[in-house]
Scaffold this motif. Structure first.
Motif, PDB file in Angstrom:
ATOM      1  N   MET A  57      92.664 109.733  51.320  1.00 46.19           N
ATOM      2  CA  MET A  57      92.363 110.999  51.922  1.00 46.19           C
ATOM      3  C   MET A  57      93.606 111.487  52.665  1.00 46.19           C
ATOM      4  O   MET A  57      94.278 110.721  53.339  1.00 46.19           O
ATOM      5  CB  MET A  57      91.177 110.805  52.863  1.00 46.19           C
ATOM      6  N   LEU A  58      93.899 112.757  52.494  1.00 44.29           N
ATOM      7  CA  LEU A  58      94.994 113.405  53.200  1.00 44.29           C
ATOM      8  C   LEU A  58      94.466 114.681  53.838  1.00 44.29           C
ATOM      9  O   LEU A  58      93.352 115.113  53.530  1.00 44.29           O
ATOM     10  CB  LEU A  58      96.132 113.765  52.242  1.00 44.29           C
ATOM     11  N   TYR A  59      95.259 115.275  54.683  1.00 42.75           N
ATOM     12  CA  TYR A  59      94.905 116.546  55.308  1.00 42.75           C
ATOM     13  C   TYR A  59      96.042 117.531  55.069  1.00 42.75           C
ATOM     14  O   TYR A  59      97.185 117.138  54.886  1.00 42.75           O
ATOM     15  CB  TYR A  59      94.684 116.364  56.810  1.00 42.75           C
ATOM     16  N   ALA A  60      95.700 118.804  55.085  1.00 43.28           N
ATOM     17  CA  ALA A  60      96.706 119.855  54.933  1.00 43.28           C
ATOM     18  C   ALA A  60      96.426 120.947  55.952  1.00 43.28           C
ATOM     19  O   ALA A  60      95.268 121.248  56.251  1.00 43.28           O
ATOM     20  CB  ALA A  60      96.677 120.439  53.529  1.00 43.28           C
ATOM     21  N   THR A  61      97.487 121.510  56.483  1.00 44.91           N
ATOM     22  CA  THR A  61      97.360 122.691  57.338  1.00 44.91           C
ATOM     23  C   THR A  61      98.100 123.823  56.652  1.00 44.91           C
ATOM     24  O   THR A  61      99.166 123.621  56.060  1.00 44.91           O
ATOM     25  CB  THR A  61      97.951 122.460  58.748  1.00 44.91           C
ATOM     26  N   LEU A  62      97.517 124.997  56.728  1.00 50.30           N
ATOM     27  CA  LEU A  62      98.109 126.164  56.089  1.00 50.30           C
ATOM     28  C   LEU A  62      97.563 127.408  56.753  1.00 50.30           C
ATOM     29  O   LEU A  62      96.695 127.332  57.621  1.00 50.30           O
ATOM     30  CB  LEU A  62      97.788 126.167  54.591  1.00 50.30           C
ATOM     31  N   GLU A  63      98.076 128.542  56.348  1.00 52.79           N
ATOM     32  CA  GLU A  63      97.566 129.800  56.871  1.00 52.79           C
ATOM     33  C   GLU A  63      96.172 130.030  56.292  1.00 52.79           C
ATOM     34  O   GLU A  63      95.937 129.755  55.112  1.00 52.79           O
ATOM     35  CB  GLU A  63      98.491 130.950  56.480  1.00 52.79           C
ATOM     36  N   PRO A  64      95.240 130.529  57.114  1.00 59.98           N
ATOM     37  CA  PRO A  64      93.870 130.727  56.634  1.00 59.98           C
ATOM     38  C   PRO A  64      93.764 131.562  55.351  1.00 59.98           C
ATOM     39  O   PRO A  64      92.900 131.312  54.523  1.00 59.98           O
ATOM     40  CB  PRO A  64      93.180 131.428  57.799  1.00 59.98           C
ATOM     41  N   TYR A 115      95.389 131.379  52.751  1.00 55.30           N
ATOM     42  CA  TYR A 115      95.678 130.586  51.556  1.00 55.30           C
ATOM     43  C   TYR A 115      94.616 129.526  51.244  1.00 55.30           C
ATOM     44  O   TYR A 115      94.748 128.801  50.256  1.00 55.30           O
ATOM     45  CB  TYR A 115      97.032 129.881  51.700  1.00 55.30           C
ATOM     46  N   ILE A 116      93.582 129.415  52.053  1.00 55.87           N
ATOM     47  CA  ILE A 116      92.571 128.368  51.844  1.00 55.87           C
ATOM     48  C   ILE A 116      91.939 128.478  50.462  1.00 55.87           C
ATOM     49  O   ILE A 116      91.843 127.491  49.739  1.00 55.87           O
ATOM     50  CB  ILE A 116      91.497 128.398  52.945  1.00 55.87           C
ATOM     51  N   GLY A 117      91.497 129.660  50.075  1.00 60.48           N
ATOM     52  CA  GLY A 117      90.851 129.839  48.779  1.00 60.48           C
ATOM     53  C   GLY A 117      91.766 129.485  47.618  1.00 60.48           C
ATOM     54  O   GLY A 117      91.355 128.793  46.677  1.00 60.48           O
ATOM     55  N   MET A 118      93.004 129.927  47.672  1.00 59.50           N
ATOM     56  CA  MET A 118      93.961 129.640  46.603  1.00 59.50           C
ATOM     57  C   MET A 118      94.263 128.141  46.537  1.00 59.50           C
ATOM     58  O   MET A 118      94.335 127.564  45.447  1.00 59.50           O
ATOM     59  CB  MET A 118      95.252 130.423  46.812  1.00 59.50           C
ATOM     60  N   PHE A 119      94.410 127.497  47.693  1.00 57.05           N
ATOM     61  CA  PHE A 119      94.661 126.059  47.733  1.00 57.05           C
ATOM     62  C   PHE A 119      93.533 125.311  47.034  1.00 57.05           C
ATOM     63  O   PHE A 119      93.766 124.476  46.164  1.00 57.05           O
ATOM     64  CB  PHE A 119      94.787 125.590  49.191  1.00 57.05           C
ATOM     65  N   PHE A 143     101.386 116.243  42.890  1.00 57.75           N
ATOM     66  CA  PHE A 143     100.789 117.560  42.670  1.00 57.75           C
ATOM     67  C   PHE A 143     100.931 118.433  43.910  1.00 57.75           C
ATOM     68  O   PHE A 143     101.305 119.609  43.831  1.00 57.75           O
ATOM     69  CB  PHE A 143      99.309 117.440  42.282  1.00 57.75           C
ATOM     70  N   LEU A 144     100.647 117.876  45.084  1.00 57.02           N
ATOM     71  CA  LEU A 144     100.754 118.641  46.328  1.00 57.02           C
ATOM     72  C   LEU A 144     102.199 119.085  46.575  1.00 57.02           C
ATOM     73  O   LEU A 144     102.437 120.210  47.023  1.00 57.02           O
ATOM     74  CB  LEU A 144     100.235 117.828  47.505  1.00 57.02           C
ATOM     75  N   ALA A 145     103.149 118.231  46.277  1.00 57.51           N
ATOM     76  CA  ALA A 145     104.562 118.604  46.450  1.00 57.51           C
ATOM     77  C   ALA A 145     104.902 119.787  45.544  1.00 57.51           C
ATOM     78  O   ALA A 145     105.608 120.704  45.964  1.00 57.51           O
ATOM     79  CB  ALA A 145     105.460 117.416  46.133  1.00 57.51           C
ATOM     80  N   GLY A 146     104.397 119.781  44.328  1.00 62.87           N
ATOM     81  CA  GLY A 146     104.635 120.912  43.432  1.00 62.87           C
ATOM     82  C   GLY A 146     103.919 122.170  43.886  1.00 62.87           C
ATOM     83  O   GLY A 146     104.445 123.275  43.773  1.00 62.87           O
ATOM     84  N   MET A 147     102.710 122.012  44.414  1.00 61.56           N
ATOM     85  CA  MET A 147     101.940 123.168  44.875  1.00 61.56           C
ATOM     86  C   MET A 147     102.592 123.823  46.084  1.00 61.56           C
ATOM     87  O   MET A 147     102.401 125.009  46.336  1.00 61.56           O
ATOM     88  CB  MET A 147     100.502 122.752  45.191  1.00 61.56           C
ATOM     89  N   GLN A 148     103.387 123.076  46.838  1.00 59.35           N
ATOM     90  CA  GLN A 148     104.085 123.658  47.991  1.00 59.35           C
ATOM     91  C   GLN A 148     105.112 124.702  47.567  1.00 59.35           C
ATOM     92  O   GLN A 148     105.580 125.463  48.399  1.00 59.35           O
ATOM     93  CB  GLN A 148     104.748 122.565  48.824  1.00 59.35           C
ATOM     94  N   GLN A 149     105.433 124.746  46.285  1.00 61.18           N
ATOM     95  CA  GLN A 149     106.328 125.794  45.781  1.00 61.18           C
ATOM     96  C   GLN A 149     105.588 127.123  45.669  1.00 61.18           C
ATOM     97  O   GLN A 149     106.207 128.177  45.631  1.00 61.18           O
ATOM     98  CB  GLN A 149     106.904 125.393  44.420  1.00 61.18           C
ATOM     99  N   THR A 150     104.262 127.070  45.587  1.00 64.65           N
ATOM    100  CA  THR A 150     103.433 128.268  45.437  1.00 64.65           C
ATOM    101  C   THR A 150     102.815 128.704  46.757  1.00 64.65           C
ATOM    102  O   THR A 150     102.789 129.886  47.075  1.00 64.65           O
ATOM    103  CB  THR A 150     102.295 127.997  44.421  1.00 64.65           C
ATOM    104  N   ILE A 151     102.303 127.731  47.507  1.00 61.83           N
ATOM    105  CA  ILE A 151     101.617 128.007  48.773  1.00 61.83           C
ATOM    106  C   ILE A 151     102.290 127.200  49.878  1.00 61.83           C
ATOM    107  O   ILE A 151     102.452 125.991  49.736  1.00 61.83           O
ATOM    108  CB  ILE A 151     100.141 127.574  48.692  1.00 61.83           C
ATOM    109  N   PRO A 152     102.647 127.844  50.973  1.00 59.55           N
ATOM    110  CA  PRO A 152     103.243 127.084  52.082  1.00 59.55           C
ATOM    111  C   PRO A 152     102.164 126.316  52.855  1.00 59.55           C
ATOM    112  O   PRO A 152     101.215 126.900  53.353  1.00 59.55           O
ATOM    113  CB  PRO A 152     103.891 128.160  52.950  1.00 59.55           C
ATOM    114  N   PHE A 153     102.291 124.997  52.897  1.00 55.73           N
ATOM    115  CA  PHE A 153     101.374 124.167  53.667  1.00 55.73           C
ATOM    116  C   PHE A 153     102.067 122.863  54.029  1.00 55.73           C
ATOM    117  O   PHE A 153     103.094 122.513  53.476  1.00 55.73           O
ATOM    118  CB  PHE A 153     100.070 123.900  52.907  1.00 55.73           C
TER     119      PHE A 153
END
Length: 75
Positions: A1-8, A10-14, A52-62
């Protein structure tokens, strides 16, 4: 289990991108105001999830965290 913080905003897109990744895992909202998500996945797929999360950080900042920092209450 991991956690992520991001701008609200972007939650749906994440969640959409994560769930579309061939059932690698899913995310649930822990705190909608602080935009903290708990990412659930199988322990044997941790390497794949982190990649996967590292790659997704190119699309969404988190930011990925092992667990959210405890908030202290001030009075």
């Amino acid at each position: 289990m991991l956690y992520a913080t991001l701008e609200p905003r972007y939650i749906g897109m994440f969640r959409f991108l994560l769930e579309a990744e061939d059932n690698l895992g899913y995310a649930t909202v822990v705190d909608k105001y602080a935009a903290v998500l708990k990412i659930i996945f199988s322990p044997h797929q941790e390497r794949e999830m982190r990649a996967f999360l590292a790659g997704m950080q190119q699309t969404i900042p988190f930011e990925v965290m092992e667990r959210p920092a405890a908030q202290t209450e001030t009075r």
